[in-house]
Design a protein around this motif. Sequence first.
Motif, PDB file in Angstrom:
ATOM      1  N   ASN A 240       0.857  -1.177   0.000  1.00 41.80           N
ATOM      2  CA  ASN A 240       0.000   0.000   0.000  1.00 41.80           C
ATOM      3  C   ASN A 240       0.894   1.229   0.000  1.00 41.80           C
ATOM      4  OD1 ASN A 240      -2.381  -1.437   0.059  1.00 41.80           O
ATOM      5  ND2 ASN A 240      -2.430  -1.510   2.300  1.00 41.80           N
ATOM      6  N   CYS A 241       0.557   2.191  -0.848  1.00 42.62           N
ATOM      7  CA  CYS A 241       1.346   3.420  -0.946  1.00 42.62           C
ATOM      8  C   CYS A 241       1.326   4.140   0.396  1.00 42.62           C
ATOM      9  CB  CYS A 241       0.788   4.315  -2.048  1.00 42.62           C
ATOM     10  SG  CYS A 241       1.657   5.884  -2.185  1.00 42.62           S
ATOM     11  N   LYS A 242       2.489   4.629   0.797  1.00 39.59           N
ATOM     12  CA  LYS A 242       2.629   5.301   2.086  1.00 39.59           C
ATOM     13  C   LYS A 242       1.901   6.647   2.104  1.00 39.59           C
ATOM     14  CE  LYS A 242       6.603   7.138   4.200  1.00 39.59           C
ATOM     15  NZ  LYS A 242       8.034   7.013   4.437  1.00 39.59           N
ATOM     16  N   THR A 243       1.793   7.301   0.957  1.00 34.68           N
ATOM     17  CA  THR A 243       1.177   8.620   0.891  1.00 34.68           C
ATOM     18  C   THR A 243      -0.328   8.541   0.672  1.00 34.68           C
ATOM     19  OG1 THR A 243       3.219   9.447  -0.067  1.00 34.68           O
ATOM     20  CG2 THR A 243       1.296  10.857  -0.246  1.00 34.68           C
ATOM     21  N   CYS A 244      -0.753   7.859  -0.381  1.00 32.36           N
ATOM     22  CA  CYS A 244      -2.181   7.841  -0.737  1.00 32.36           C
ATOM     23  C   CYS A 244      -2.897   6.561  -0.302  1.00 32.36           C
ATOM     24  CB  CYS A 244      -2.343   8.049  -2.238  1.00 32.36           C
ATOM     25  SG  CYS A 244      -1.655   6.724  -3.249  1.00 32.36           S
ATOM     26  N   ALA A 245      -2.176   5.602   0.226  1.00 25.66           N
ATOM     27  CA  ALA A 245      -2.724   4.342   0.755  1.00 25.66           C
ATOM     28  C   ALA A 245      -3.428   3.491  -0.299  1.00 25.66           C
ATOM     29  CB  ALA A 245      -3.659   4.600   1.927  1.00 25.66           C
ATOM     30  N   SER A 246      -3.129   3.717  -1.560  1.00 30.50           N
ATOM     31  CA  SER A 246      -3.748   2.885  -2.598  1.00 30.50           C
ATOM     32  C   SER A 246      -2.970   1.577  -2.736  1.00 30.50           C
ATOM     33  CB  SER A 246      -3.776   3.627  -3.934  1.00 30.50           C
ATOM     34  OG  SER A 246      -2.471   3.818  -4.402  1.00 30.50           O
ATOM     35  N   PRO A 247      -3.665   0.468  -2.975  1.00 31.39           N
ATOM     36  CA  PRO A 247      -2.959  -0.807  -3.139  1.00 31.39           C
ATOM     37  C   PRO A 247      -2.184  -0.816  -4.462  1.00 31.39           C
ATOM     38  CG  PRO A 247      -5.314  -1.100  -3.446  1.00 31.39           C
ATOM     39  CD  PRO A 247      -5.109   0.321  -3.040  1.00 31.39           C
ATOM     40  N   GLN A 248      -0.942  -1.245  -4.401  1.00 36.15           N
ATOM     41  CA  GLN A 248      -0.057  -1.268  -5.563  1.00 36.15           C
ATOM     42  C   GLN A 248       0.656  -2.616  -5.615  1.00 36.15           C
ATOM     43  OE1 GLN A 248       0.356   1.348  -7.782  1.00 36.15           O
ATOM     44  NE2 GLN A 248      -1.299   2.355  -6.666  1.00 36.15           N
ATOM     45  N   VAL A 249       1.327  -2.884  -6.740  1.00 32.22           N
ATOM     46  CA  VAL A 249       2.132  -4.096  -6.889  1.00 32.22           C
ATOM     47  C   VAL A 249       3.506  -3.685  -7.391  1.00 32.22           C
ATOM     48  CG1 VAL A 249       2.392  -6.280  -8.115  1.00 32.22           C
ATOM     49  CG2 VAL A 249       0.143  -5.544  -7.363  1.00 32.22           C
ATOM     50  N   TRP A 250       4.538  -4.098  -6.674  1.00 32.78           N
ATOM     51  CA  TRP A 250       5.920  -3.888  -7.110  1.00 32.78           C
ATOM     52  C   TRP A 250       6.283  -5.122  -7.918  1.00 32.78           C
ATOM     53  CZ3 TRP A 250      10.958  -3.952  -3.794  1.00 32.78           C
ATOM     54  CH2 TRP A 250      11.966  -3.270  -4.470  1.00 32.78           C
ATOM     55  N   THR A 251       6.352  -4.978  -9.242  1.00 29.54           N
ATOM     56  CA  THR A 251       6.505  -6.140 -10.117  1.00 29.54           C
ATOM     57  C   THR A 251       7.912  -6.725 -10.031  1.00 29.54           C
ATOM     58  OG1 THR A 251       7.177  -4.831 -12.026  1.00 29.54           O
ATOM     59  CG2 THR A 251       4.810  -5.229 -11.730  1.00 29.54           C
TER      60      THR A 251
ATOM     61  N   ARG B  58       3.817   5.119  -8.271  1.00 27.15           N
ATOM     62  CA  ARG B  58       4.474   5.965  -9.280  1.00 27.15           C
ATOM     63  C   ARG B  58       4.017   7.422  -9.236  1.00 27.15           C
ATOM     64  NH1 ARG B  58       7.427   3.591 -13.719  1.00 27.15           N
ATOM     65  NH2 ARG B  58       7.506   1.359 -13.441  1.00 27.15           N
ATOM     66  N   PRO B  59       2.717   7.698  -9.195  1.00 20.63           N
ATOM     67  CA  PRO B  59       2.311   9.107  -9.151  1.00 20.63           C
ATOM     68  C   PRO B  59       2.835   9.839  -7.909  1.00 20.63           C
ATOM     69  CG  PRO B  59       0.431   7.717  -9.700  1.00 20.63           C
ATOM     70  CD  PRO B  59       1.557   6.814  -9.345  1.00 20.63           C
ATOM     71  N   CYS B  60       2.831   9.172  -6.772  1.00 24.54           N
ATOM     72  CA  CYS B  60       3.337   9.811  -5.546  1.00 24.54           C
ATOM     73  C   CYS B  60       4.850  10.008  -5.620  1.00 24.54           C
ATOM     74  CB  CYS B  60       2.961   8.991  -4.316  1.00 24.54           C
ATOM     75  SG  CYS B  60       1.186   9.051  -3.956  1.00 24.54           S
ATOM     76  N   ARG B  61       5.567   9.049  -6.226  1.00 25.82           N
ATOM     77  CA  ARG B  61       7.018   9.222  -6.404  1.00 25.82           C
ATOM     78  C   ARG B  61       7.293  10.413  -7.301  1.00 25.82           C
ATOM     79  NH1 ARG B  61       7.692   3.606  -7.344  1.00 25.82           N
ATOM     80  NH2 ARG B  61       8.154   4.023  -9.510  1.00 25.82           N
TER      81      ARG B  61
ATOM     82  N   ARG C  79       5.332  13.014  -7.863  1.00 24.61           N
ATOM     83  CA  ARG C  79       4.965  14.226  -7.128  1.00 24.61           C
ATOM     84  C   ARG C  79       6.062  14.608  -6.125  1.00 24.61           C
ATOM     85  NH1 ARG C  79       0.082  12.712  -4.540  1.00 24.61           N
ATOM     86  NH2 ARG C  79      -0.284  11.728  -6.506  1.00 24.61           N
ATOM     87  N   GLU C  80       6.598  13.619  -5.407  1.00 22.63           N
ATOM     88  CA  GLU C  80       7.657  13.883  -4.426  1.00 22.63           C
ATOM     89  C   GLU C  80       8.923  14.386  -5.114  1.00 22.63           C
ATOM     90  OE1 GLU C  80       9.890  14.128  -0.933  1.00 22.63           O
ATOM     91  OE2 GLU C  80       7.736  14.111  -1.299  1.00 22.63           O
ATOM     92  N   ARG C  81       9.258  13.812  -6.263  1.00 17.01           N
ATOM     93  CA  ARG C  81      10.431  14.243  -7.020  1.00 17.01           C
ATOM     94  C   ARG C  81      10.274  15.702  -7.467  1.00 17.01           C
ATOM     95  NH1 ARG C  81      10.356  10.684 -11.312  1.00 17.01           N
ATOM     96  NH2 ARG C  81      10.743   9.045  -9.810  1.00 17.01           N
ATOM     97  N   GLU C  82       9.073  16.055  -7.969  1.00 17.38           N
ATOM     98  CA  GLU C  82       8.808  17.431  -8.388  1.00 17.38           C
ATOM     99  C   GLU C  82       8.874  18.384  -7.198  1.00 17.38           C
ATOM    100  OE1 GLU C  82       5.042  17.273 -10.341  1.00 17.38           O
ATOM    101  OE2 GLU C  82       5.850  16.205 -12.092  1.00 17.38           O
ATOM    102  N   ARG C  83       8.319  17.989  -6.051  1.00 17.67           N
ATOM    103  CA  ARG C  83       8.365  18.826  -4.845  1.00 17.67           C
ATOM    104  C   ARG C  83       9.803  19.101  -4.426  1.00 17.67           C
ATOM    105  NH1 ARG C  83       9.712  18.776   0.022  1.00 17.67           N
ATOM    106  NH2 ARG C  83      10.268  16.591   0.006  1.00 17.67           N
ATOM    107  N   ARG C  84      10.639  18.045  -4.457  1.00 18.34           N
ATOM    108  CA  ARG C  84      12.056  18.211  -4.092  1.00 18.34           C
ATOM    109  C   ARG C  84      12.773  19.147  -5.058  1.00 18.34           C
ATOM    110  NH1 ARG C  84      13.145  12.408  -2.984  1.00 18.34           N
ATOM    111  NH2 ARG C  84      13.312  12.472  -5.215  1.00 18.34           N
ATOM    112  N   ASN C  85      12.523  18.959  -6.365  1.00 13.44           N
ATOM    113  CA  ASN C  85      13.159  19.819  -7.369  1.00 13.44           C
ATOM    114  C   ASN C  85      12.738  21.277  -7.201  1.00 13.44           C
ATOM    115  OD1 ASN C  85      14.570  17.707  -8.486  1.00 13.44           O
ATOM    116  ND2 ASN C  85      13.051  17.296 -10.077  1.00 13.44           N
TER     117      ASN C  85
END
Length: 138
Positions: A76-87, A110-113, A115-121
């Motif tokens: 589950n994504c740490k930010t949005c808590a949506s269920p995901q699969v790491w292939t 992926r979307p949260c990653r 977003r976080e990358r853009e926030r850092r930049n």
Amino acid sequence: MKSGAQRRAEILHRRGVRRTAERSDAVKDQALRAAKERAALLKNQVVVNVDKLRPTNSFGTPDFVARGFYADRPFNCKTCASPQVWTATQQRWWYEIAQGDVWTVAVLCRPCRRRERERRNDAREVHLAGLAKKASKR
């Protein structure tokens, strides 16, 4: 009539032949088992190349190394808590190509990653602009 030494030699020879046959059967069984395991790999599993993994000073072994293949890993994504699969292919890229630590796992989708990358930049740009403004005042 044979002597005891001749008889012992025959017995030892027969035992040797039997052991050799048993060893070759064991080797064949092991090869067959390995072939079955390779065939059992599903399309969502990728074989681990241990030589390409980053060295680690841990006494433990990650589960995918002990298993011998990467398998899809749900989280589950740490930010949005949506269920995901790491292939399995993403894991292979992270551990073998990008040389990520073998004890890390995916925690952001992926979307949260992104977003976080853009926030850092953006934060970096603001910081560097502030430093440039400060340096120009001198």
